[in-house]
Scaffold this motif. Sequence first.
Motif, PDB file in Angstrom:
ATOM      1  N   SER A 108       1.418  -2.214   1.832  1.00  0.00           N
ATOM      2  CA  SER A 108       1.749  -1.280   0.765  1.00  0.00           C
ATOM      3  C   SER A 108       2.084  -2.051  -0.495  1.00  0.00           C
ATOM      4  CB  SER A 108       2.948  -0.413   1.177  1.00  0.00           C
ATOM      5  OG  SER A 108       3.385   0.397   0.112  1.00  0.00           O
TER       6      SER A 108
ATOM      7  N   LEU B  45       7.595  -0.545  -1.149  1.00  0.00           N
ATOM      8  CA  LEU B  45       8.327   0.432  -0.354  1.00  0.00           C
ATOM      9  C   LEU B  45       9.783   0.333  -0.791  1.00  0.00           C
ATOM     10  CD1 LEU B  45       6.697  -0.198   3.153  1.00  0.00           C
ATOM     11  CD2 LEU B  45       6.401   1.848   1.728  1.00  0.00           C
TER      12      LEU B  45
ATOM     13  N   THR C  60       6.201   6.947   0.286  1.00  0.00           N
ATOM     14  CA  THR C  60       7.052   5.984   0.990  1.00  0.00           C
ATOM     15  C   THR C  60       7.411   6.501   2.385  1.00  0.00           C
ATOM     16  OG1 THR C  60       7.962   5.116  -1.072  1.00  0.00           O
ATOM     17  CG2 THR C  60       9.263   4.783   0.929  1.00  0.00           C
TER      18      THR C  60
ATOM     19  N   THR D  57       4.721  -5.871   1.716  1.00  0.00           N
ATOM     20  CA  THR D  57       4.721  -5.356   0.348  1.00  0.00           C
ATOM     21  C   THR D  57       4.515  -6.500  -0.633  1.00  0.00           C
ATOM     22  OG1 THR D  57       7.139  -5.570   0.131  1.00  0.00           O
ATOM     23  CG2 THR D  57       6.282  -3.461   0.949  1.00  0.00           C
TER      24      THR D  57
END
Length: 465
Positions: free
Chosen positions: A13, A16, A25, A50
Amino acid sequence: MTVFPDAEYVILSSRLIPDQDGGYTLATLARARQMAAAGVHGGQGPLLLTVDPGTSEEHAHHRAVFDGRDLITGVDRMRNLFDEARGADGGAAAWLLDAARPGDPDPALEYRPVPAGHPAVALPIIPDDPDWHITTAPIAVHGADGRVRGILPGFGALYRAWLEHVVAGLRADDPARPVIVVCESRQLGELLAGWDDPEVRLLHSIHTVHMEPPYTMDAETNALWERWFSVAERFDAVLWPTAAQRDAIQARFGASDVHIVVPNGVPAASAVAPLAGRDPNQVVMLNRLAFQKRVDHAVRAFAGVIRVLPEARLEIFGDGPLRGEVQALIDELGVGSHVVLRGPTDDPGRVLDEAAVFLSTSRHEGQGLSLAEALVRGCPVVAYDAPFGPAEALAGGGGLLVPNGDIEAMTQALVRVLTDLDLRHRLSVEAVEAARRIEPAHVMAALAGAVRDVLAKPSRRSAQS
């Protein structure tokens, strides 16, 4: 019981962060938890990766908050690129130095040092450009002495270098072990479409719609998606949240077995609040106060509701950039004693259990996580028939669809549900039944099936290289 193929699993992602990015999220974290419950990595679930360039202290705080809310299986299952970019000596980590090539920063650009003060990398600042992520402007890699040791040609090169480092660690005992990467971000997906590791399978999950206003089936494709569609065939699978959106994509761009339907899973409630325990006058919304959610329509529709039902109330849970505008409209219409902005809630289940009706006025929804949660808890829904989620979610009953954008029809539908006890009871029963198709067991079975299919074939990127 769902059985995922033996492999390493990663969810990727852009960021987050607690209480940011709305349902995105929560949906991303829920997918990881549901994969864990299905046995991935012995119940630990996939790694959550992330790439947001915050500080290590900020990332540690994010993990602690998620852990405290029971949204992750453990803080050790979340990792961030920039936490790992710095080596023990204070300069760039070895994997970053190995990936760098000779070169210098662009003297025409400003740079952001990460971490500030003693950087491992310095990122080029590309102002006022929605396509900043595809730049090939050099990223500077610094040594322990603070001097530039080399460059990487853009964010794509930086992200791939880190992912290759992560994957190498996962394969330490078996260099040929398959790795499943579920990419949750369009911007990241574009940059990984050329990642040609033959044992990596890249599944790309979609969370929102692909169209510009007026969000009709023949509307123009969102400009930010045009480039993504040009590389979509290089993903091993694209996971669409609804069949309606998948079908619309194939009607416009052509049929392809890369496009499959894997919605976000929503667990069944342990108990459904009885109708007698709900406030018969209370309507709720759970969404960000943002352009997409069209909350002004809800306020205007409710002004009509209270002319018929003076005891009715609308409670809006959530926050966002349009809070001031929405409050100004509430004040302008003089409905402040009936329409209240409650701000975020950490107990949406209680909110839905107490309400007579859940209201959605969105311009568009990829799936509509809060709408799905309302169905799970037996809370009748009144929603605009906006693309793509509401119609599919309510195909089995559980609510009323209103012509998209018709405020008067929304008023009438709300009055109808609030005044007809038999209708509310029927919709409540239908809602729970309609939600069964998105229970995690069904969704995880679909995801595990997609993984089996992509592992049975060569990587689409290595095949097309």
